[in-house]
Design a protein around this motif. Structure first.
Motif, short mmCIF file in Angstrom:
data_model
loop_
_atom_site.label_atom_id
_atom_site.label_comp_id
_atom_site.label_asym_id
_atom_site.label_seq_id
_atom_site.Cartn_x
_atom_site.Cartn_y
_atom_site.Cartn_z
N THR A 151 119.05 -47.70 5.52
CA THR A 151 117.72 -48.28 5.30
C THR A 151 117.68 -49.73 5.77
O THR A 151 116.74 -50.15 6.47
N ALA A 190 112.49 -48.41 -2.19
CA ALA A 190 113.59 -47.84 -2.98
C ALA A 190 113.27 -47.83 -4.46
O ALA A 190 113.59 -46.87 -5.17
N GLN A 250 117.81 -49.86 9.55
CA GLN A 250 116.52 -49.50 10.13
C GLN A 250 115.51 -50.64 10.01
O GLN A 250 114.75 -50.94 10.93
N LYS A 251 115.50 -51.33 8.86
CA LYS A 251 114.56 -52.42 8.64
C LYS A 251 114.82 -53.59 9.57
O LYS A 251 113.90 -54.33 9.91
N TYR A 271 111.71 -37.29 3.95
CA TYR A 271 112.25 -38.28 4.88
C TYR A 271 111.14 -38.88 5.75
O TYR A 271 111.17 -40.08 6.08
N LEU A 308 108.61 -47.27 4.69
CA LEU A 308 109.51 -48.36 5.03
C LEU A 308 108.91 -49.27 6.10
O LEU A 308 109.22 -50.45 6.17
N CYS A 342 110.85 -56.36 6.99
CA CYS A 342 111.01 -55.68 8.27
C CYS A 342 110.79 -56.65 9.42
O CYS A 342 109.90 -57.47 9.38
N TYR A 385 109.41 -41.41 3.70
CA TYR A 385 110.32 -42.52 3.42
C TYR A 385 110.29 -43.53 4.57
O TYR A 385 110.16 -44.74 4.35
N TRP A 386 110.36 -43.04 5.80
CA TRP A 386 110.36 -43.95 6.95
C TRP A 386 108.99 -44.55 7.18
O TRP A 386 108.87 -45.71 7.61
N ALA A 417 121.76 -41.97 6.97
CA ALA A 417 120.63 -41.70 6.09
C ALA A 417 120.57 -40.25 5.64
O ALA A 417 120.23 -39.96 4.50
N MET A 464 120.93 -51.22 -2.69
CA MET A 464 120.32 -51.86 -1.54
C MET A 464 120.17 -53.37 -1.76
O MET A 464 120.44 -54.18 -0.87
N ALA A 514 112.02 -52.87 1.88
CA ALA A 514 112.99 -51.85 1.48
C ALA A 514 113.15 -51.83 -0.03
O ALA A 514 113.33 -50.76 -0.63
#
Length: 313
Positions: A182, A261, A185-186, A245, A252, A9, A248-249, A91, A123, A257
């Motif tokens: 994903t 995952a 977002q990262k 969700y 993350l 990230c 998940y975020w 997503a 991913m 990631a």
């Protein structure tokens, strides 16, 4: 670029209460709540079209969260909102539409779930091919072993069904949609990242519009007046969206990631435990063995990435 850098990230999470919770505990919650989405879909099939439930799931979350996110959203630039809306469409709308619509068209649920559970491999491949990132062989070995465990778990539920040939690509496209979201977002700069609740609200808001277009073209968007429909919506709102969700975020922001995952490899066996408890569906030793194999794969990924991080520090 370090050739053995994991998918990492670019932003640092702001210290808050989430940081006081151990990451494995958050990941355990993620597995439990993410699995609840498949159970909610299974339950709702008896009461309403799947996409109608998903549409109202997004609408209810949007209404619940709006009072808490109105101010920060007003203070966010249009460009940042559009970028996060794009992530949300991929997503949530892309992933759910691919998996749910594939099942609705006749793709067996077990096969659709298997395609969705290719997320860690998808991913990793996208990061390697598109972003030029490399991972050590132990991480790849862990991902492959985890996938073998998933196949063992879902083997008894696999079948080809009678869906049109093109429909089998929908769950795969849904998985790829979540993978792209994903990675996006990262790699989003911290200055362009929304907080957890504004992010969830925006995702559900744009996804509700997308689902309204898709489901509205096939029939009415009016809710169905029965207890089963209401329970389906409430289940997926609380556990699958805010829980699944949301965690998940959060995970993350705390981990790579690839790690997040790979943890979802445990989603199929936990889903089957849900189904055993709620629908009296049978369990098997093969499922338990597959869960153990997936656990070994996840351990390899976590261990290898932990070593890489230590070396870089």
């Amino acid at each position: 670029m370090n050739q053995h850098t994991p998918i990492s990230c670019h932003q640092q999470a702001t210290p808050d209460r989430r940081q006081t919770l151990p990451l494995p505990l958050l990941e355990a919650g993620l597995i439990l709540t993410w699995s609840s989405g498949f159970v909610g879909a299974r339950f709702s099939l008896d009461y309403a079209p799947p996409l109608l439930v998903v549409f109202w799931r997004c609408v209810v979350v949007t209404l619940i969260l709006f009072p808490f996110v109105a101010r920060p959203l007003r203070q966010t630039s249009l460009a940042v909102l559009l970028k996060n809306a794009g992530i949300g469409l991929l997503a949530m709308a892309g992933y759910l539409a691919g998996v749910v619509q594939g099942i609705a068209l006749g793709v067996p649920a077990g096969l659709a779930a298997l395609f969705a559970d290719l997320l860690p491999m998808g991913m990793a491949l996208l990061a390697a091919v598109v972003l030029g990132q490399r991972m050590v062989w132990q991480v790849w070995a862990g991902l492959v072993i985890g996938l073998i465990g998933v196949v063992l778990v879902t083997h008894g539920a696999l079948g080809w069904g009678n869906a049109p040939l093109w429909a089998y690509g929908l769950p795969l496209l849904g998985m790829l949609s979540l993978a792209v979201a994903t990675l996006w977002q990262k790699h989003l700069p911290a200055s362009q990242s929304l907080g957890l609740l504004p992010n969830l609200w925006l995702q559900c808001a744009v996804s509700s519009v997308a689902f309204a277009v898709v489901e509205g073209a096939q029939g009415s968007l009016m809710p169905i007046a029965n207890t089963g429909f209401a329970l389906s919506v409430l289940w997926t709102v609380g556990l699958s969206t805010l829980g699944g969700y949301g965690l998940y975020w959060i995970c993350l922001r705390r981990a790579t990631a690839t790690r997040v995952a790979s943890v979802l490899y445990l989603s199929p066996p936990v889903t089957m435990l849900w189904a055993w408890a709620m629908f009296d569906e049978p369990l098997s030793w093969q499922m338990i063995a597959g869960m153990a194999v997936s656990g070994i794969g996840i351990w390899l990924v976590v261990r290898s990435e932990g070593r890489q991080t230590s070396r870089q520090n």
